[in-house]
Enzyme design. Structure first.
Site, PDB file in Angstrom:
ATOM      1  N   CYS A  56       1.157  -1.436   0.325  1.00 36.98           N
ATOM      2  CA  CYS A  56       0.030  -0.012   0.136  1.00 36.98           C
ATOM      3  C   CYS A  56       0.933   0.875   0.495  1.00 36.98           C
ATOM      4  CB  CYS A  56      -1.122   0.131   1.073  1.00 36.98           C
ATOM      5  SG  CYS A  56      -2.183   1.690   1.415  1.00 36.98           S
ATOM      6  N   CYS A  60      -0.195   5.415   6.691  1.00 30.19           N
ATOM      7  CA  CYS A  60      -0.513   4.782   8.408  1.00 30.19           C
ATOM      8  C   CYS A  60       0.415   4.411   9.418  1.00 30.19           C
ATOM      9  CB  CYS A  60      -1.700   4.329   7.990  1.00 30.19           C
ATOM     10  SG  CYS A  60      -3.019   4.596   6.312  1.00 30.19           S
ATOM     11  N   CYS A  63      -0.423   0.726  10.122  1.00 31.62           N
ATOM     12  CA  CYS A  63      -0.193  -0.925   9.355  1.00 31.62           C
ATOM     13  C   CYS A  63       0.494  -1.389   9.020  1.00 31.62           C
ATOM     14  CB  CYS A  63      -1.088   0.245   8.217  1.00 31.62           C
ATOM     15  SG  CYS A  63      -2.165  -1.337   6.979  1.00 31.62           S
ATOM     16  N   CYS A 100     -16.141  -9.858   4.246  1.00 24.84           N
ATOM     17  CA  CYS A 100     -15.900  -8.276   4.524  1.00 24.84           C
ATOM     18  C   CYS A 100     -14.542  -9.288   4.157  1.00 24.84           C
ATOM     19  CB  CYS A 100     -15.938  -7.651   5.751  1.00 24.84           C
ATOM     20  SG  CYS A 100     -17.224  -7.397   7.020  1.00 24.84           S
ATOM     21  N   CYS A 131     -19.739  -7.119   2.613  1.00 26.75           N
ATOM     22  CA  CYS A 131     -18.635  -5.854   3.213  1.00 26.75           C
ATOM     23  C   CYS A 131     -17.738  -5.475   2.186  1.00 26.75           C
ATOM     24  CB  CYS A 131     -18.715  -5.447   4.550  1.00 26.75           C
ATOM     25  SG  CYS A 131     -18.031  -4.014   4.476  1.00 26.75           S
ATOM     26  N   CYS A 191     -19.853   1.751   7.231  1.00 26.60           N
ATOM     27  CA  CYS A 191     -18.963   1.141   8.155  1.00 26.60           C
ATOM     28  C   CYS A 191     -17.543   1.488   8.601  1.00 26.60           C
ATOM     29  CB  CYS A 191     -18.719  -0.560   8.177  1.00 26.60           C
ATOM     30  SG  CYS A 191     -17.892  -1.988   9.430  1.00 26.60           S
ATOM     31  N   ARG A 263     -19.140  -2.649  16.758  1.00 21.89           N
ATOM     32  CA  ARG A 263     -17.969  -4.239  16.804  1.00 21.89           C
ATOM     33  C   ARG A 263     -16.656  -4.044  17.402  1.00 21.89           C
ATOM     34  NH1 ARG A 263     -17.662  -4.493  11.224  1.00 21.89           N
ATOM     35  NH2 ARG A 263     -19.030  -5.560  11.189  1.00 21.89           N
TER      36      ARG A 263
END
Length: 341
Positions: A56, A60, A63, A100, A131, A191, A263
């Site tokens: 990616c 972040c 991550c 998901c 999702c 979400c 969640r």
């Protein structure tokens, strides 16, 4: 019809005061609202699969999929449809009601979106809710996913707008809000939640929940993640958050967004059964099952089954997994007891 418990005008001071309530009072208020809109013995079960891992371009700080971090996970190609379907069938057999799929992209390319739409259609054919989380979306991309039958789109805000720049520099907070708006306008359920334990303070935690609750419509699902500290990421050695602080976030989210599914997401592997039980009492009513969440560990399926059984809780069926609506009043315990002779 909007219920009187649902607000969109929270102030940060109100939220901070709520989080800081004496713990018994906070838990009572959360449990009262949870019971008003949901069956407190039911838990929504979802499964999360990484369909495109690593590489990616975002930075972040939490991550391991970021290509910018030391020891980032190896970049892989988009998973083939047949492998995704195999995982979806296994998830359904394990009791999941929602499947998901996550891809480590800044934003999907058109040919990748074609493949994801095929996956959505395939998973839907199994009778599962769908999702995906694919990064930023424009309005056209959002509509394509809606046309494929997508039920939910995950795009977390992560933290408050003020703290956001300390965690991510490659996209703005407004870009995240714009994606949420595009998704909502396309008619897809939202979400959206955040992460606790990245070095933020009380004001940042309150700011995150305030932003979520003050959206024009509350997210249907609100994942509250406990940071999984991964070696080689900038947050790999940040100080851990104590369980009570985390439970306070769950309870406050339940009070502020009483109709949403709250969640327990990342971080459950390091939580005790007792901490899980407190989170459920605070109003959490959704978890991910399966031994991995994208790239981080998750409790084994048998552990979740044993815990839910010990607590007298059971998975929601599809018809129970919709956004909360007012339930009949719970009868007084005394009225359920046999009369004494």
């Amino acid at each position: 019809m909007t219920q009187p418990d649902v607000r969109h005008d929270w102030t940060r001071a109100e939220v901070e005061a709520l989080i800081n309530l004496p713990f018994p009072d906070l838990m009572f208020r959360a449990q009262e609202l949870h019971r008003r809109y949901f069956d407190p013995t039911k838990v929504q079960i979802s499964t999360l699969l990484s369909i495109k891992t690593g590489g990616c371009p975002e930075d972040c700080a939490y991550c391991p999929q970021s290509a910018r971090h030391e020891k980032s996970v190896k970049a892989e190609r988009l998973m083939a449809l047949d492998k995704v379907m195999k995982e979806a069938r296994a998830a359904k057999a394990a009791g999941a009601g929602r499947f998901c799929m996550g891809a480590a992209w800044r934003s999907p390319k058109e040919h990748d979106l074609d493949s994801v739409c095929e996956m959505i259609e395939g998973v839907k054919s199994l009778g599962l809710e769908t999702c995906v989380t694919l990064g930023m979306l424009d309005s056209t991309q959002s509509q394509r996913l809606k046309d494929a039958g997508l039920d939910y789109y995950n795009h977390n805000l992560d933290t408050s707008e003020e703290f956001y720049g300390s965690i991510i520099s490659t996209r703005t907070y407004q870009e995240r809000l714009d994606t949420l708006s595009n998704v909502r306008d396309a008619g897809i359920n939202v979400c959206c939640g955040g992460i606790v334990g990245m070095g933020e303070d009380l004001s940042d935690r309150a700011g995150l929940l305030m932003t979520l609750a003050n959206l024009p419509k509350h997210p249907e699902s609100v994942p509250i993640n406990l940071l999984v500290r991964v070696e080689g990421t900038p947050l790999g050695d940040v100080e851990a958050v104590d369980p009570i602080t985390f439970v306070r976030m769950i309870a406050t989210a339940r009070i502020m967004m009483p109709q949403s599914h709250v969640r327990l997401a990342a971080g459950r592997e390091n939580m005790t059964d007792e901490a899980h039980a407190l989170c459920f009492l605070a109003g959490a009513n959704s978890i991910f099952c399966g031994e991995k969440l994208l790239t981080t560990p998750n409790p084994a399926e048998h552990r979740d089954r044993q815990l839910l059984s010990a607590l007298g809780m059971t998975p929601m069926v599809q018809s129970e997994a919709e956004m909360g609506t007012l339930r009949p009043a719970v009868p007084d315990i005394a009225a359920c007891e046999p009369a004494l002779s």
